[in-house]
Scaffold this active site. Sequence first.
Site, PDB file in Angstrom:
ATOM      1  N   TYR A   1      -2.215  -1.627  10.429  1.00  0.00           N
ATOM      2  CA  TYR A   1      -2.173  -1.692   8.963  1.00  0.00           C
ATOM      3  C   TYR A   1      -0.847  -1.150   8.438  1.00  0.00           C
ATOM      4  CZ  TYR A   1      -4.047  -1.187   4.175  1.00  0.00           C
ATOM      5  OH  TYR A   1      -4.272  -1.280   2.812  1.00  0.00           O
TER       6      TYR A   1
ATOM      7  N   SER B   1       0.875  -1.174   0.000  1.00  0.00           N
ATOM      8  CA  SER B   1       0.000   0.000   0.000  1.00  0.00           C
ATOM      9  C   SER B   1       0.912   1.223   0.000  1.00  0.00           C
ATOM     10  CB  SER B   1      -0.833  -0.004   1.287  1.00  0.00           C
ATOM     11  OG  SER B   1      -1.483   1.237   1.480  1.00  0.00           O
TER      12      SER B   1
END
Length: 260
Positions: free
Chosen positions: A155, A142
């Site tokens: 995350y 990401s």
Amino acid sequence: MLHGKTAIITGSTSGIGLGIAKALAHAGAQVVLNGFGDAAEIEKTRAALQSETGQTVLYNGADMTKPDQIADLVAKTAKELGSVDIIVNNAGIQHVAPIEDFPPEKWDAIIAINLSSAFHMIHHAIPHMKTAGWGRVINLASAHGLVASPFKSAYVAAKHGILGLTKTVALEVAEHNITANAICPGYVLTPLVEKQIPDTAKARGMTEDEVKRDVLLAAQPTKKFVNVEDLGALAVFLCGPHSESFNGASLPIEGGWTAQ
Ligand code: NAD
């Protein structure tokens, strides 16, 4: 282009994983779908992809928090489809909360699904790739593998971790015609993002429209969500004939977010 290759895409019943699975099948690969959801819907998706591409498309519901189920997914794929040439470690979840309120069980689940599952997949798939003399590992990181945002401690930690895993594997397998790369998307409007909008709104005291405009797309200079189709095309490229010198890379596809 990918005729004769077999790909497993984790978390491919939805969003980015499904987009990548479709792109790989359309490029000629046999694919194994994985992920949760309504059984009838998943079967409909599987059957449609198989009939529109003419490729074998299987589904395996292995839970990415369970190492024994991951081992079984890889072993079954090799047995049923003859090889495991491409793995796309895509399954992922999100939880948004300030660190002091962050539930420890959410931390454990995010690390298990977004990071450790990739280790287990790679651990089991590399021997098949070495035997075949070719392989591709694609990890979905990401933009949050490269930079942080508040309230996403687990995350961001998992996505930074997956870049380290990608680089390490890339070095270990480089002489075996196997590459390992990470894709670092910006915001893509999938269920994962749609679900975090209310929590982000709560954490920041904003409306949901303000979160979309001022939090999510604020980071993306293009002010556009990234397309699933563009991510599928990048995955196909990373498996294609001009990709062999891409190894250990962290490839941003985020409208310029991390250029800032
Ligand atoms: P999504 O919620 O649409 O899909 C997630 C998939 O993972 C689903 O198929 C779900 O069933 C599966 N999954 C969840 N828990 C699982 C488990 N325990 N075992 C097996 N499968 C499981 O999410 P998405 O947005 O398509 O995200 C896919 C990946 O892309 C994730 O790794 C995510 O972190 C990453 N990513 C997403 C964005 C974005 O903006 N959507 C941006 C950057 C990176």
